[in-house]
Design an enzyme around this catalytic site. Structure first.
Site, short mmCIF file in Angstrom:
data_model
loop_
_atom_site.label_atom_id
_atom_site.label_comp_id
_atom_site.label_asym_id
_atom_site.label_seq_id
_atom_site.Cartn_x
_atom_site.Cartn_y
_atom_site.Cartn_z
N HIS A 1 -32.79 -1.86 -103.48
CA HIS A 1 -34.02 -1.07 -103.60
C HIS A 1 -34.78 -1.44 -104.87
O HIS A 1 -34.23 -2.01 -105.81
CB HIS A 1 -33.70 0.42 -103.60
CG HIS A 1 -33.12 0.93 -104.89
ND1 HIS A 1 -33.90 1.47 -105.89
CD2 HIS A 1 -31.85 0.99 -105.36
CE1 HIS A 1 -33.13 1.83 -106.91
NE2 HIS A 1 -31.88 1.55 -106.61
N CYS A 2 -36.07 -1.08 -104.87
CA CYS A 2 -36.88 -1.14 -106.09
C CYS A 2 -37.52 0.23 -106.27
O CYS A 2 -36.86 1.25 -106.02
CB CYS A 2 -37.89 -2.29 -106.02
SG CYS A 2 -39.01 -2.26 -104.61
N PHE A 3 -38.76 0.30 -106.73
CA PHE A 3 -39.39 1.60 -106.92
C PHE A 3 -39.96 2.14 -105.62
O PHE A 3 -39.65 3.26 -105.21
CB PHE A 3 -40.49 1.51 -107.98
CG PHE A 3 -41.27 2.79 -108.13
CD1 PHE A 3 -40.77 3.81 -108.92
CD2 PHE A 3 -42.47 2.98 -107.47
CE1 PHE A 3 -41.46 5.02 -109.04
CE2 PHE A 3 -43.16 4.17 -107.59
CZ PHE A 3 -42.66 5.19 -108.37
#
Length: 263
Positions: free
Chosen positions: A155-157
């Site tokens: 995941h990222c933001f």
């Protein structure tokens, strides 16, 4: 892409259009299963094994129970060091292995946000991100080549840009068709609309600012991913050749063994 943090628990969201792919967490708006796509030899990607997501630091207490129920063994966090410092990370629980592997050192500046409305600019930014993040991509692929790591999520933001680049590479390595890679990327439009709804609910005093940035924030234009894939292949010869240049020859075969249904 730089956006403010979001997601108050219980904020209204877009109705779930695809229950088998979208996981309905309260604190995440773009948590998706990569299962079901047809890979090499027509073999589908296994369900409930590999996920892509937005920031897991937003998980609510009920979300954490749901996360445990997935049996996740590995979380790969692609955010910058500053993002993790400022916003936190997924909470620990028994059996969960957390890896912080930043794909970028710093995020693009906020004043560049209007440019993210143009798919050509976004596709060029993705090429830059991949060049900067190539060592991270190698580390992630090495982790995903270990069958003991699954189920896993990266995941990222927002779960759209850094996560979208990595997903395109993984799906190509699995032999998934371009149309499906592009379609999976475009699903983030739904997640971004949920994020905008949550931003407006949390920051009503900033409604005008949010609306002015909405087009850039919500953009997950299929043309962006199609353009990125074409440029990536012209430059690197495709995901398999790119992985080999990173020191991971034959990674496609290993990922297919782990992530595709048996023939």
């Amino acid at each position: 892409m730089p956006v403010p943090d979001a997601v108050p628990a219980g904020a209204p969201t877009t109705p779930d259009p695809s229950p088998e792919r979208w996981l309905p967490f309260e604190g995440c708006f773009n948590f998706r299963d990569l299962g079901g796509y047809r890979g090499a030899g027509g073999r589908p990607v296994r369900w409930r094994v590999l996920f892509r997501a937005d920031g897991l630091h937003r998980l609510t207490d009920p979300d954490r129970d749901s996360l445990r129920a997935l049996g996740l063994r590995t979380v790969i966090d692609l955010r910058t060091r500053d993002e993790v410092t400022e916003r936190g990370r997924v909470p620990d629980h028994d059996g969960l292995d957390y890896h912080h592997l930043p794909m970028l050192d710093v995020l693009p500046p906020h004043d560049e946000l209007p440019r993210w409305e143009r798919f050509e600019h976004v596709a060029a930014e993705y090429r830059r991100m991949l060049a900067e993040g190539a060592p991270t991509v190698a580390q992630v692929l090495a982790l995903l080549a270990d069958g003991e790591r699954y189920p896993a999520v990266y995941h990222c933001f927002a779960g759209k840009d850094r996560t979208g680049i990595l997903t395109a590479l993984v799906l190509e390595l699995l032999g998934v068709a371009d149309d499906d890679i592009v379609a999976d990327y475009a699903l983030s439009q739904i997640g971004m609309q949920r994020m905008l709804t949550q931003l407006r609910a949390r920051y009503p005093e900033r409604a005008a600012e949010i609306d002015a940035s909405a087009a850039a924030i919500a953009s997950a234009d299929p043309a962006t991913m199609a353009t990125f894939l074409a440029a990536f292949r012209a430059e690197h010869g495709g995901a398999d050749a790119f992985a080999a240049a990173l020191g991971l020859p034959g990674i496609a075969g290993r990922l297919r063994e782990l992530l595709l249904e048996p023939a």
